[in-house]
Design a protein around this motif. Sequence first.
Motif, PDB file in Angstrom:
ATOM      1  N   ARG A 166      50.485  33.583  51.048  1.00 41.95           N
ATOM      2  CA  ARG A 166      50.641  32.280  50.402  1.00 41.95           C
ATOM      3  C   ARG A 166      49.366  31.869  49.662  1.00 41.95           C
ATOM      4  NH1 ARG A 166      52.880  28.329  54.920  1.00 41.95           N
ATOM      5  NH2 ARG A 166      52.908  26.912  53.132  1.00 41.95           N
ATOM      6  N   GLU A 167      48.213  32.379  50.100  1.00 41.25           N
ATOM      7  CA  GLU A 167      46.937  31.982  49.511  1.00 41.25           C
ATOM      8  C   GLU A 167      46.399  32.995  48.508  1.00 41.25           C
ATOM      9  OE1 GLU A 167      44.437  31.484  52.871  1.00 41.25           O
ATOM     10  OE2 GLU A 167      45.563  29.775  53.681  1.00 41.25           O
ATOM     11  N   GLN A 168      47.188  34.029  48.184  1.00 37.36           N
ATOM     12  CA  GLN A 168      46.671  35.084  47.320  1.00 37.36           C
ATOM     13  C   GLN A 168      46.225  34.548  45.964  1.00 37.36           C
ATOM     14  OE1 GLN A 168      48.490  38.967  47.372  1.00 37.36           O
ATOM     15  NE2 GLN A 168      48.472  39.113  45.142  1.00 37.36           N
ATOM     16  N   GLY A 169      46.978  33.601  45.407  1.00 37.98           N
ATOM     17  CA  GLY A 169      46.608  33.042  44.112  1.00 37.98           C
ATOM     18  C   GLY A 169      45.255  32.361  44.134  1.00 37.98           C
ATOM     19  N   VAL A 170      44.922  31.721  45.250  1.00 39.99           N
ATOM     20  CA  VAL A 170      43.620  31.058  45.390  1.00 39.99           C
ATOM     21  C   VAL A 170      42.496  32.095  45.384  1.00 39.99           C
ATOM     22  CG1 VAL A 170      42.191  29.631  46.905  1.00 39.99           C
ATOM     23  CG2 VAL A 170      44.636  29.147  46.668  1.00 39.99           C
ATOM     24  N   VAL A 171      42.715  33.211  46.065  1.00 39.03           N
ATOM     25  CA  VAL A 171      41.718  34.285  46.110  1.00 39.03           C
ATOM     26  C   VAL A 171      41.459  34.835  44.716  1.00 39.03           C
ATOM     27  CG1 VAL A 171      41.228  36.600  46.985  1.00 39.03           C
ATOM     28  CG2 VAL A 171      42.290  34.909  48.479  1.00 39.03           C
ATOM     29  N   VAL A 172      42.515  35.078  43.973  1.00 38.77           N
ATOM     30  CA  VAL A 172      42.380  35.631  42.626  1.00 38.77           C
ATOM     31  C   VAL A 172      41.671  34.636  41.706  1.00 38.77           C
ATOM     32  CG1 VAL A 172      43.644  36.449  40.602  1.00 38.77           C
ATOM     33  CG2 VAL A 172      44.390  37.126  42.900  1.00 38.77           C
ATOM     34  N   THR A 173      42.060  33.372  41.780  1.00 37.74           N
ATOM     35  CA  THR A 173      41.425  32.351  40.953  1.00 37.74           C
ATOM     36  C   THR A 173      39.936  32.262  41.237  1.00 37.74           C
ATOM     37  OG1 THR A 173      43.456  31.051  40.818  1.00 37.74           O
ATOM     38  CG2 THR A 173      41.402  29.890  40.381  1.00 37.74           C
ATOM     39  N   ASP A 174      39.554  32.346  42.510  1.00 37.70           N
ATOM     40  CA  ASP A 174      38.145  32.301  42.888  1.00 37.70           C
ATOM     41  C   ASP A 174      37.384  33.493  42.324  1.00 37.70           C
ATOM     42  OD1 ASP A 174      35.892  31.257  44.560  1.00 37.70           O
ATOM     43  OD2 ASP A 174      36.178  33.150  45.618  1.00 37.70           O
ATOM     44  N   ALA A 175      37.986  34.674  42.397  1.00 36.14           N
ATOM     45  CA  ALA A 175      37.327  35.873  41.884  1.00 36.14           C
ATOM     46  C   ALA A 175      37.113  35.791  40.376  1.00 36.14           C
ATOM     47  CB  ALA A 175      38.144  37.117  42.240  1.00 36.14           C
ATOM     48  N   VAL A 176      38.105  35.301  39.665  1.00 39.10           N
ATOM     49  CA  VAL A 176      37.986  35.146  38.212  1.00 39.10           C
ATOM     50  C   VAL A 176      36.875  34.150  37.880  1.00 39.10           C
ATOM     51  CG1 VAL A 176      39.145  34.328  36.128  1.00 39.10           C
ATOM     52  CG2 VAL A 176      40.367  35.795  37.742  1.00 39.10           C
ATOM     53  N   ALA A 177      36.829  33.036  38.607  1.00 35.48           N
ATOM     54  CA  ALA A 177      35.800  32.024  38.369  1.00 35.48           C
ATOM     55  C   ALA A 177      34.401  32.581  38.603  1.00 35.48           C
ATOM     56  CB  ALA A 177      36.044  30.822  39.270  1.00 35.48           C
ATOM     57  N   LYS A 178      34.300  33.603  39.452  1.00 36.46           N
ATOM     58  CA  LYS A 178      32.990  34.179  39.774  1.00 36.46           C
ATOM     59  C   LYS A 178      32.688  35.436  38.975  1.00 36.46           C
ATOM     60  CE  LYS A 178      32.874  32.075  44.339  1.00 36.46           C
ATOM     61  NZ  LYS A 178      32.997  32.243  45.803  1.00 36.46           N
ATOM     62  N   GLY A 179      33.509  35.703  37.936  1.00 32.23           N
ATOM     63  CA  GLY A 179      33.158  36.756  36.991  1.00 32.23           C
ATOM     64  C   GLY A 179      33.939  38.036  37.053  1.00 32.23           C
ATOM     65  N   CYS A 180      35.044  38.068  37.796  1.00 31.43           N
ATOM     66  CA  CYS A 180      35.840  39.295  37.900  1.00 31.43           C
ATOM     67  C   CYS A 180      36.989  39.308  36.896  1.00 31.43           C
ATOM     68  CB  CYS A 180      36.420  39.436  39.308  1.00 31.43           C
ATOM     69  SG  CYS A 180      35.199  39.629  40.613  1.00 31.43           S
ATOM     70  N   THR A 181      37.339  40.487  36.431  1.00 34.11           N
ATOM     71  CA  THR A 181      38.501  40.707  35.582  1.00 34.11           C
ATOM     72  C   THR A 181      39.666  41.154  36.451  1.00 34.11           C
ATOM     73  OG1 THR A 181      37.128  41.365  33.690  1.00 34.11           O
ATOM     74  CG2 THR A 181      39.444  42.061  33.671  1.00 34.11           C
ATOM     75  N   VAL A 182      40.819  40.519  36.308  1.00 38.12           N
ATOM     76  CA  VAL A 182      41.989  40.854  37.123  1.00 38.12           C
ATOM     77  C   VAL A 182      42.624  42.150  36.628  1.00 38.12           C
ATOM     78  CG1 VAL A 182      44.278  40.106  37.872  1.00 38.12           C
ATOM     79  CG2 VAL A 182      42.428  38.440  37.664  1.00 38.12           C
TER      80      VAL A 182
END
Length: 206
Positions: A166-182
């Motif tokens: 249920r929280e996977q979207g939050v994890v991805v959003t955080d990673a993108v905000a910190k400089g990761c490419t999905v």
Amino acid sequence: MAKVIVLAGPSGAGKSRLAERLGLPILRLDDFYKDGDDPTLPRIAHGPNQGLIDWDHPDSWLPSDAFRTIVELCEVGTADVPVYSIPDNGRVGHRLLDLVGSPLFVAEGIFAQDIVADCRAAGILGGAYCVTQQPIVTFWRRLVRDLREHRKPPLVLLRRGWALMREQGVVVTDAVAKGCTVVSPPEGYVLITRMLPAATGHDGSR
């Protein structure tokens, strides 16, 4: 000086498999978890797992230790790294990680996004990616892996996995905000192997 390829993303998304497929030296950031008796470990505040240690909270690991090890690998090419046992909730030894002259290596883990900014500022970042798949796929792969490795009691794994899905979207959003490419695992493989011929002589075929 070597550079690091950072692989972040939800637990079970395929970071470890992608890292192994690339054939580069691997620093597993899960080895920098705190020991289970550390009084600073965060606890789950709500839900069916209330009161248990929250191993998915960033306060459950040691990012400064991980970053120092990454810098040492980039500058020296070797580092003494901990070996962590998730079923035992603690470090069970250490090992020598040797890049053997490779100009690139992978650092992967669920908190990997938290060291991207420091790596970039230090000039040692080769790339940063958030590996993802469909939430139900990640849930199932994570559950099968955790049951196989006896990481925690089955009911805890099931409840934890459902919450993480249920929280996977939050994890991805955080990673993108910190400089990761999905990327999906196949996309990540293609993007990273394009970097390898010039750096390592890898021909991109596998």
